[in-house]
Design a protein around this motif. Structure first.
Motif, PDB file in Angstrom:
ATOM      1  N   TRP A   1       0.824  -1.203   0.000  1.00 42.88           N
ATOM      2  CA  TRP A   1       0.000   0.000   0.000  1.00 42.88           C
ATOM      3  C   TRP A   1       0.862   1.257   0.000  1.00 42.88           C
ATOM      4  CZ3 TRP A   1       0.753   3.183   4.098  1.00 42.88           C
ATOM      5  CH2 TRP A   1       1.302   2.625   5.243  1.00 42.88           C
ATOM      6  N   MET A   2       2.063   1.157   0.566  1.00 43.30           N
ATOM      7  CA  MET A   2       2.939   2.325   0.579  1.00 43.30           C
ATOM      8  C   MET A   2       3.520   2.586  -0.812  1.00 43.30           C
ATOM      9  SD  MET A   2       5.698   3.102   3.495  1.00 43.30           S
ATOM     10  CE  MET A   2       5.119   4.404   4.520  1.00 43.30           C
ATOM     11  N   LYS A   3       3.800   1.518  -1.535  1.00 39.52           N
ATOM     12  CA  LYS A   3       4.274   1.682  -2.919  1.00 39.52           C
ATOM     13  C   LYS A   3       3.200   2.340  -3.773  1.00 39.52           C
ATOM     14  CE  LYS A   3       7.459  -2.180  -2.954  1.00 39.52           C
ATOM     15  NZ  LYS A   3       7.819  -3.450  -3.586  1.00 39.52           N
ATOM     16  N   TYR A   4       1.953   1.880  -3.611  1.00 35.68           N
ATOM     17  CA  TYR A   4       0.855   2.490  -4.359  1.00 35.68           C
ATOM     18  C   TYR A   4       0.610   3.932  -3.934  1.00 35.68           C
ATOM     19  CZ  TYR A   4      -0.522  -1.938  -6.480  1.00 35.68           C
ATOM     20  OH  TYR A   4      -0.548  -3.088  -7.213  1.00 35.68           O
ATOM     21  N   ALA A   5       0.765   4.207  -2.652  1.00 35.63           N
ATOM     22  CA  ALA A   5       0.575   5.581  -2.169  1.00 35.63           C
ATOM     23  C   ALA A   5       1.628   6.510  -2.760  1.00 35.63           C
ATOM     24  CB  ALA A   5       0.631   5.622  -0.643  1.00 35.63           C
ATOM     25  N   GLY A   6       2.871   6.068  -2.789  1.00 38.72           N
ATOM     26  CA  GLY A   6       3.935   6.901  -3.356  1.00 38.72           C
ATOM     27  C   GLY A   6       3.743   7.155  -4.830  1.00 38.72           C
ATOM     28  N   ARG A   7       3.466   6.097  -5.559  1.00 40.10           N
ATOM     29  CA  ARG A   7       3.295   6.250  -7.008  1.00 40.10           C
ATOM     30  C   ARG A   7       2.023   7.012  -7.339  1.00 40.10           C
ATOM     31  NH1 ARG A   7       6.315   4.448 -10.973  1.00 40.10           N
ATOM     32  NH2 ARG A   7       7.387   2.928  -9.706  1.00 40.10           N
TER      33      ARG A   7
END
Length: 187
Positions: A17-23
């Motif tokens: 979820w953090m990868k998706y939040a950053g991107r």
């Protein structure tokens, strides 16, 4: 968000979820920053050169972030995929530092809402990547064992550990009493 030819198993320990939040924030935030950068450039009508420069910087910063985060939005530019692949191989803290640095000049030049919000989204993307570079938090058992070890080390060696003080046997500061001379009496 897997690219063709990318490893199926992630190499780092960052939550999905953090990868998706950053991107996601990088993509949407850079688009918003470009639009608000155009709005800042309208400040030239009122003779505000700093807001014009700030708006141009914000639009360039937004374009760079969108090239890195969503190269599919820039298919018409040849070298964008190469830049995005190169940035993907770098550690997260590099991207975090870069995003935070390119977001600041726009705010310093023009302290209006459009530059603060637009550059703030880019800066927040950098903060998310900075958190990703820290990695996962330790489990509760690991933290408890580290705290116990730290407590044991403090008992055996009082000058080391997280609860140590600068000077071990310092006397506390205290009030010594009233002075003997009275001001203005001449004595």
């Amino acid at each position: 968000m897997q690219r063709p030819g990318q490893d199926v198993v992630p190499k780092d320990d960052v939550p999905w979820w953090m990868k998706y939040a950053g991107r996601g924030l990088g993509t949407v935030g850079s688009m918003v920053a470009i639009v608000l950068g155009v709005w800042s450039c309208v400040g030239i009508v009122f003779g505000d050169i700093n807001c014009l420069i700030s708006g141009m910087w914000q639009m360039i910063a937004g374009a760079v972030v969108i090239m890195i985060e969503a190269p599919c939005c820039c298919l018409f530019i040849d070298f964008v995929q190469n830049i995005s692949d190169w940035v993907e191989k770098r550690p997260y803290w590099n991207r975090a530092a870069f995003y935070c640095i390119i977001a600041l000049p726009s705010v310093f030049l023009c302290r209006e809402l459009q530059s603060i919000f637009g550059s703030g989204l880019i800066f927040t993307t950098g903060v998310i990547y900075g958190l990703m570079s820290l990695g996962r938090k330790a489990s509760q058992q690991e933290m408890m064992s580290n705290a116990d070890r730290e407590t044991d080390a403090t008992v055996s060696a009082p000058s080391s550990g997280m609860h140590s003080i600068l000077v071990d046997n310092a006397a506390p500061m205290s009030f010594t009493g009233t002075p003997n001379t009275v001001l203005g009496s001449g004595v």
